[in-house]
Design a protein around this motif. Structure first.
Motif, short mmCIF file in Angstrom:
data_model
loop_
_atom_site.label_atom_id
_atom_site.label_comp_id
_atom_site.label_asym_id
_atom_site.label_seq_id
_atom_site.Cartn_x
_atom_site.Cartn_y
_atom_site.Cartn_z
N LEU A 89 70.44 75.87 71.89
CA LEU A 89 71.15 75.49 70.65
C LEU A 89 69.89 74.11 70.38
O LEU A 89 69.64 72.97 71.21
N THR A 90 69.68 74.18 68.89
CA THR A 90 68.87 73.32 68.05
C THR A 90 69.41 72.78 66.76
O THR A 90 70.07 73.35 66.39
N LYS A 91 69.60 71.85 66.57
CA LYS A 91 69.90 71.22 65.80
C LYS A 91 68.69 70.40 64.77
O LYS A 91 68.28 69.00 65.68
N ASN A 92 69.14 70.87 63.07
CA ASN A 92 68.26 70.44 61.93
C ASN A 92 66.37 70.41 63.09
O ASN A 92 65.95 69.38 62.49
N THR A 93 66.39 71.48 63.45
CA THR A 93 64.44 71.51 63.77
C THR A 93 63.72 72.43 62.97
O THR A 93 62.27 72.42 62.77
N CYS A 94 64.57 73.33 62.32
CA CYS A 94 64.43 74.50 61.10
C CYS A 94 65.11 74.68 60.45
O CYS A 94 65.66 76.42 59.92
N PHE A 95 66.07 73.79 59.32
CA PHE A 95 66.39 73.95 58.38
C PHE A 95 65.63 75.15 57.24
O PHE A 95 66.93 75.62 57.16
N GLN A 96 64.63 75.24 56.78
CA GLN A 96 64.75 76.24 55.47
C GLN A 96 65.03 77.52 56.73
O GLN A 96 65.25 78.48 55.68
N SER A 97 63.84 78.01 57.59
CA SER A 97 64.46 78.79 57.90
C SER A 97 65.63 79.44 58.76
O SER A 97 65.90 80.23 58.22
N VAL A 98 66.42 78.44 58.92
CA VAL A 98 67.99 78.75 58.63
C VAL A 98 68.61 79.51 57.37
O VAL A 98 68.99 80.39 57.25
N LEU A 99 67.98 78.58 56.23
CA LEU A 99 68.43 78.88 55.58
C LEU A 99 67.97 79.89 54.41
O LEU A 99 68.50 81.12 54.06
N ASP A 100 66.14 80.77 54.71
CA ASP A 100 65.82 81.90 54.53
C ASP A 100 66.35 82.88 54.94
O ASP A 100 66.38 84.14 54.55
N LYS A 120 68.31 76.88 47.37
CA LYS A 120 67.27 76.81 48.60
C LYS A 120 66.91 75.35 48.03
O LYS A 120 66.74 74.44 49.04
N THR A 121 66.13 75.15 46.91
CA THR A 121 65.62 73.73 46.99
C THR A 121 66.62 72.60 46.59
O THR A 121 66.35 71.05 46.76
N ALA A 122 67.75 72.48 46.27
CA ALA A 122 69.18 72.13 46.28
C ALA A 122 69.73 71.42 47.63
O ALA A 122 69.53 70.36 47.67
N TYR A 123 69.30 72.40 48.59
CA TYR A 123 69.79 71.54 49.81
C TYR A 123 68.76 71.59 50.89
O TYR A 123 68.70 70.18 51.60
N LEU A 124 67.17 71.86 50.54
CA LEU A 124 66.34 71.19 50.92
C LEU A 124 66.70 69.73 51.06
O LEU A 124 66.21 69.21 51.53
N GLU A 125 66.88 69.47 49.25
CA GLU A 125 66.78 68.42 49.25
C GLU A 125 68.36 67.49 49.80
O GLU A 125 67.87 66.32 50.18
N LEU A 126 69.13 68.10 50.42
CA LEU A 126 70.19 67.15 50.37
C LEU A 126 69.92 67.69 52.07
O LEU A 126 70.53 66.35 52.49
N HIS A 127 69.50 68.28 52.86
CA HIS A 127 68.29 68.50 53.87
C HIS A 127 67.50 67.27 54.37
O HIS A 127 67.81 66.11 55.57
N LYS A 128 66.68 66.56 53.04
CA LYS A 128 66.33 65.31 53.63
C LYS A 128 67.16 63.73 53.29
O LYS A 128 65.99 62.94 54.01
N ARG A 129 68.22 64.21 52.25
CA ARG A 129 68.02 63.14 52.29
C ARG A 129 69.38 63.17 53.47
O ARG A 129 70.25 61.81 53.48
N VAL A 131 71.58 64.98 54.69
CA VAL A 131 73.56 65.39 54.50
C VAL A 131 73.63 67.05 54.25
O VAL A 131 74.61 67.30 55.62
N ALA A 132 72.67 67.85 54.32
CA ALA A 132 72.86 68.97 55.08
C ALA A 132 72.28 69.35 55.72
O ALA A 132 70.99 68.70 56.43
N GLU A 133 72.45 69.54 57.02
CA GLU A 133 72.64 70.13 58.42
C GLU A 133 72.23 71.30 58.57
O GLU A 133 72.63 72.45 58.55
N SER A 134 71.74 71.92 59.94
CA SER A 134 71.34 73.34 60.36
C SER A 134 71.27 73.27 61.78
O SER A 134 71.57 72.64 62.55
#
Length: 214
Positions: A89-100, A120-129, A131-134
């Motif tokens: 298990l990893t955390k926040n290493t490839c947020f976009q891949s999980v989203l895709d 996707k664009t919206a959650y990627l922005e929240l991830h940059k901030r 707040v959104a985690e994978s």
């Protein structure tokens, strides 16, 4: 009393009271997917859910499906998986891949995906901030499962999960629940009922109770 869903204006950061949602939980439509609006929504017990060719729809269902972290159910077979070295298990290493992956996976009784390009664009922005985690699950260095959601500090709003091999998403979900329990989180918001979530210990509570936890 339920009322008709209202139209949100893009330049007005506002949601009506959640009690105004109709019987299915639809509260409003329109607006935008700005980080500010999304955060206001989640903090208010509201989430977006719509198809690519639809207006943005905002929901606050009653009852609400949640998991209290300490109530996570772990089957005997999953206990063996957790003890084995099959998954990492990893955390926040490839947020976009999980989203895709979450948007690409086929789900029974569902055509297309609600995780649209704009979402996707919206959650990627929240991830940059931050707040959104994978949470990512790996098998032999290959991404085979995971989940993502919105972390409000003491409530985790689960959005979607995927599994390319058996038990991969359960592995991520159980680890999430254990981590949140250790950090005294109140609950995981699972939004709406599914048998799969119930089998993991999730339960329905009233919308009013859910709002009180927020």
């Amino acid at each position: 009393m339920n009322q008709q869903p209202i139209v949100l204006e893009p330049n007005s950061l506002y949601f009506p009271p959640v009690e105004n949602a109709d019987e299915e939980g639809l509260l409003a439509y329109g607006g935008d997917l700005s980080p500010e609006r999304l955060l206001l929504a989640y903090k208010s017990g509201i989430f977006p859910w719509f198809n690519e060719d639809s207006l943005i729809l905002w929901w606050s269902p009653n009852p609400r499906m949640v998991l209290f972290p300490k109530k996570i159910k772990i089957s005997k077979s999953m206990k063996k998986v957790l003890k084995s070295t099959q998954f990492k298990l990893t955390k926040n290493t490839c947020f976009q891949s999980v989203l895709d992956n979450c948007s690409a996976i086929e789900r029974e009784g569902q055509e297309g995906t609600w995780i649209t390009s704009n979402m996707k664009t919206a959650y990627l922005e929240l991830h940059k901030r931050g707040v959104a985690e994978s949470y990512e699950v790996w098998e032999d260095e290959e991404l085979v499962g995971g989940l993502y959601g919105i972390n409000l500090g003491d409530v985790f709003c689960g959005e979607s999960m995927f599994s390319l091999v058996s038990n991969a998403s359960k592995f991520a979900f159980i680890h999430l629940a254990k981590e949140l329990q250790e950090n005294n989180y109140k609950l995981i918001d699972c939004q709406v009922y599914t048998e799969h979530l119930e089998s993991l210990g999730a339960e329905e509570i009233s919308r009013q109770t859910f709002i009180s936890y927020l």
